[in-house]
Scaffold this active site. Structure first.
Site, PDB file in Angstrom:
ATOM      1  CE1 TYR A 185      -3.700  -1.894   5.112  1.00  0.00           C
ATOM      2  CE2 TYR A 185      -3.539  -0.017   4.303  1.00  0.00           C
ATOM      3  CZ  TYR A 185      -3.709  -1.282   4.099  1.00  0.00           C
ATOM      4  OH  TYR A 185      -3.933  -1.454   2.240  1.00  0.00           O
ATOM      5  CB  SER A 204      -0.619   0.253   1.014  1.00  0.00           C
ATOM      6  OG  SER A 204      -1.704   1.230   1.770  1.00  0.00           O
TER       7      SER A 204
HETATM    8  P1  NAD Z   1     -10.982  -6.165   0.037  1.00  0.00           P
HETATM    9  O1  NAD Z   1     -11.622  -6.382   1.656  1.00  0.00           O
HETATM   10  O2  NAD Z   1     -12.179  -6.615  -1.454  1.00  0.00           O
HETATM   11  O3  NAD Z   1      -9.957  -7.008  -0.345  1.00  0.00           O
HETATM   12  C1  NAD Z   1      -9.314  -7.831   0.884  1.00  0.00           C
HETATM   13  C2  NAD Z   1      -9.767  -9.003   0.797  1.00  0.00           C
HETATM   14  O4  NAD Z   1      -8.613 -10.166   1.509  1.00  0.00           O
HETATM   15  C3  NAD Z   1     -10.945 -10.024   1.628  1.00  0.00           C
HETATM   16  O5  NAD Z   1     -11.654 -10.608   0.171  1.00  0.00           O
HETATM   17  C4  NAD Z   1     -11.152 -10.681   2.467  1.00  0.00           C
HETATM   18  O6  NAD Z   1     -12.622 -11.176   2.444  1.00  0.00           O
HETATM   19  C5  NAD Z   1      -9.704 -11.242   2.576  1.00  0.00           C
HETATM   20  N1  NAD Z   1      -9.554 -11.462   3.962  1.00  0.00           N
HETATM   21  C6  NAD Z   1      -9.212 -10.574   4.452  1.00  0.00           C
HETATM   22  N2  NAD Z   1      -8.186 -11.755   6.004  1.00  0.00           N
HETATM   23  C7  NAD Z   1      -8.297 -12.291   5.396  1.00  0.00           C
HETATM   24  C8  NAD Z   1      -7.645 -13.891   5.814  1.00  0.00           C
HETATM   25  N3  NAD Z   1      -7.674 -14.356   7.122  1.00  0.00           N
HETATM   26  N4  NAD Z   1      -7.576 -15.212   5.356  1.00  0.00           N
HETATM   27  C9  NAD Z   1      -8.137 -14.890   3.578  1.00  0.00           C
HETATM   28  N5  NAD Z   1      -8.682 -13.447   3.199  1.00  0.00           N
HETATM   29  C10 NAD Z   1      -8.839 -12.910   3.928  1.00  0.00           C
HETATM   30  O7  NAD Z   1     -10.303  -4.940  -0.262  1.00  0.00           O
HETATM   31  P2  NAD Z   1      -9.266  -4.933  -1.239  1.00  0.00           P
HETATM   32  O8  NAD Z   1      -9.086  -3.472  -1.929  1.00  0.00           O
HETATM   33  O9  NAD Z   1      -9.359  -5.598  -2.719  1.00  0.00           O
HETATM   34  O10 NAD Z   1      -7.664  -5.172  -0.638  1.00  0.00           O
HETATM   35  C11 NAD Z   1      -6.625  -6.040  -1.203  1.00  0.00           C
HETATM   36  C12 NAD Z   1      -5.171  -5.617  -0.850  1.00  0.00           C
HETATM   37  O11 NAD Z   1      -4.471  -4.262  -1.086  1.00  0.00           O
HETATM   38  C13 NAD Z   1      -5.207  -5.210   0.887  1.00  0.00           C
HETATM   39  O12 NAD Z   1      -4.033  -6.106   0.691  1.00  0.00           O
HETATM   40  C14 NAD Z   1      -5.330  -3.994   1.110  1.00  0.00           C
HETATM   41  O13 NAD Z   1      -4.542  -3.833   1.993  1.00  0.00           O
HETATM   42  C15 NAD Z   1      -4.531  -3.434  -0.446  1.00  0.00           C
HETATM   43  N6  NAD Z   1      -4.671  -2.187  -0.624  1.00  0.00           N
HETATM   44  C16 NAD Z   1      -6.232  -1.763  -1.091  1.00  0.00           C
HETATM   45  C17 NAD Z   1      -6.267  -0.112  -1.161  1.00  0.00           C
HETATM   46  C18 NAD Z   1      -7.329   0.314  -1.608  1.00  0.00           C
HETATM   47  O14 NAD Z   1      -7.726   1.449  -1.595  1.00  0.00           O
HETATM   48  N7  NAD Z   1      -8.357  -0.510  -1.464  1.00  0.00           N
HETATM   49  C19 NAD Z   1      -4.877   0.432  -0.980  1.00  0.00           C
HETATM   50  C20 NAD Z   1      -3.669   0.572  -0.669  1.00  0.00           C
HETATM   51  C21 NAD Z   1      -3.377  -1.460  -0.677  1.00  0.00           C
END
Ligand code: NAD
Length: 269
Positions: free
Chosen positions: A165, A152
Site C-alpha cells: 500500500y 494517502s
Molecule cells: P473503500 O474500501 O470504501 O473504497 C475503495 C473502493 O475501491 C471500493 O469501492 C472498492 O470496491 C473499489 N475497488 C477496489 N478494487 C477495485 C478494482 N480492482 N476496480 C475497481 N474498483 C475497485 O475505502 P476508501 O477509504 O473510500 O478508499 C478510497 C481511496 O482512498 C483508496 O484509494 C484509499 O487508498 C484512499 N485512502 C483512504 C484512507 C482512509 O483512511 N479511508 C486514507 C488514505 C487514503
C-alpha cells in the site's frame, strides 16, 4: 464551484467511502458522473440515487446525469471499455478521479509475489492506465482536463505491515508529478489528495471499535478522523476552475497527521 457545470467526471471505486462522496459532491456541483464499481451494483446504484437527489432536489430534469460502469481497474481491457462507455454516453470525459484502492496487511518479508502485483495493479497501474486513456481522449479532443489521484498520507509516511500500500501511494506521488509536468502545456492538470485516517469501509477494523478508534485518533493532532465529505470538498476544488493554476501537487487532508505530532512538545525540555 467555478467551471464544473456540464463537465463529465469518471470516479473509480465510487460505490463506497471517499469515492462515493466524491461522486455525490461533483454531481452537486453540476457534473455528469460516471460511477465505476467492481462488484457491487446495488451500492453503485445507491451512489447514483443519492447524488441525483442531492444534485437535483425536487427538480425532475436538472441536467445532471449518471452512468454506472462495472470495471476492474486492474484489467486493461476493462479500463478501455469503461472510458469508451463514458465518452459514448456523454460525448466527453473531462475529469478523472483515480480513487479505487485496496490494501493488505502482512510482514514485509512474507508478501507473496501475486499479492504484491495485485495491490500495485489496482492502486498504481490501474491509476496509470485510467490516466493514460483519459489523456489520450483529451489530446484527441484538444480539450483541457483534470486528473485527481486519491493518494494517502502513506505517500510519505512509511507503513510497516502495509508495504505494498505504502509503495503504491509513494509511486502515485511521482505519477502525479510526472504526468503534470508532461501535459501542463496541453492544459491537463494532474493533482492528488492525500487523506489521513478517514472513516470508511476500508477502515472498519478500527472505526467500528471505540477503543481502537480512540487509539487512532490520539495520533491525530486535530483529535478526530476525517470524513469522506471533507475529502470530496478538496477534490471538487482541485477539479474546478478555482484551482486553474495548480498542477503536480498533493494536498494533505489529515488533521495534521503528517506534521510529526511527536514534536508537539519540545524534546529538549
Ligand atoms: P473503500 O474500501 O470504501 O473504497 C475503495 C473502493 O475501491 C471500493 O469501492 C472498492 O470496491 C473499489 N475497488 C477496489 N478494487 C477495485 C478494482 N480492482 N476496480 C475497481 N474498483 C475497485 O475505502 P476508501 O477509504 O473510500 O478508499 C478510497 C481511496 O482512498 C483508496 O484509494 C484509499 O487508498 C484512499 N485512502 C483512504 C484512507 C482512509 O483512511 N479511508 C486514507 C488514505 C487514503
Amino acid at each position: 464551484m467555478k467551471g464544473l457545470k456540464g463537465k463529465t467526471a469518471l470516479i473509480t471505486g465510487a460505490s463506497s467511502g471517499i469515492g462515493q462522496a466524491i461522486a455525490i459532491r461533483l454531481a452537486q456541483e453540476g457534473c455528469h458522473i460516471a460511477i465505476n464499481y467492481r462488484k457491487n451494483p446495488e451500492a453503485a446504484a445507491d451512489t447514483a440515487e443519492r447524488a441525483m437527489q442531492l444534485a437535483c432536489g425536487q427538480v425532475e430534469e436538472c441536467g445532471v446525469q449518471s452512468l454506472l460502469i462495472q470495471a476492474d481497474v486492474a484489467q486493461e481491457a476493462d479500463i478501455l471499455r469503461m472510458v469508451n462507455a463514458v465518452v459514448e454516453r456523454f460525448g466527453h470525459l473531462d475529469i478523472l478521479v483515480n480513487n479505487a484502492g485496496i490494501q493488505t496487511e502482512r510482514p514485509s518479508h512474507e508478501i507473496p509475489a501475486d499479492e504484491f502485483d495485485r495491490v500495485l495493479g489496482v492502486n498504481l497501474k490501474g491509476a496509470y492506465l485510467c490516466a493514460r486513456e483519459t489523456i489520450k481522449h483529451l489530446l484527441d479532443r484538444q480539450a483541457a482536463g483534470v486528473i485527481i489521484n486519491i493518494s494517502s498520507v502513506h505517500e510519505i509516511i512509511p507503513r510497516p505491515q502495509y508495504l505494498t500500500y505504502s509503495i503504491s501511494k509513494g509511486g502515485m506521488a511521482n505519477l502525479t508529478k510526472t504526468l503534470a509536468l508532461e501535459y501542463a502545456d496541453r492544459k491537463i492538470r494532474v493533482n492528488a489528495i492525500a487523506p489521513g485516517a478517514t472513516a470508511t469501509p476500508i477502515n472498519e477494523a478500527w472505526t467500528e471499535d471505540p477503543t481502537k478508534k480512540a487509539a487512532v485518533e490520539s495520533y491525530i493532532p486535530m483529535g478526530r478522523a476525517g470524513t469522506s465529505e471533507e475529502m470530496a470538498a478538496a477534490v471538487a476544488f482541485l477539479a474546478s476552475e478555482e484551482a486553474a493554476y495548480i498542477t503536480g501537487q498533493t494536498l494533505f487532508i489529515d488533521g495534521g497527521l503528517s506534521l510529526y505530532a511527536d514534536f508537539r512538545e519540545t524534546w529538549s525540555a
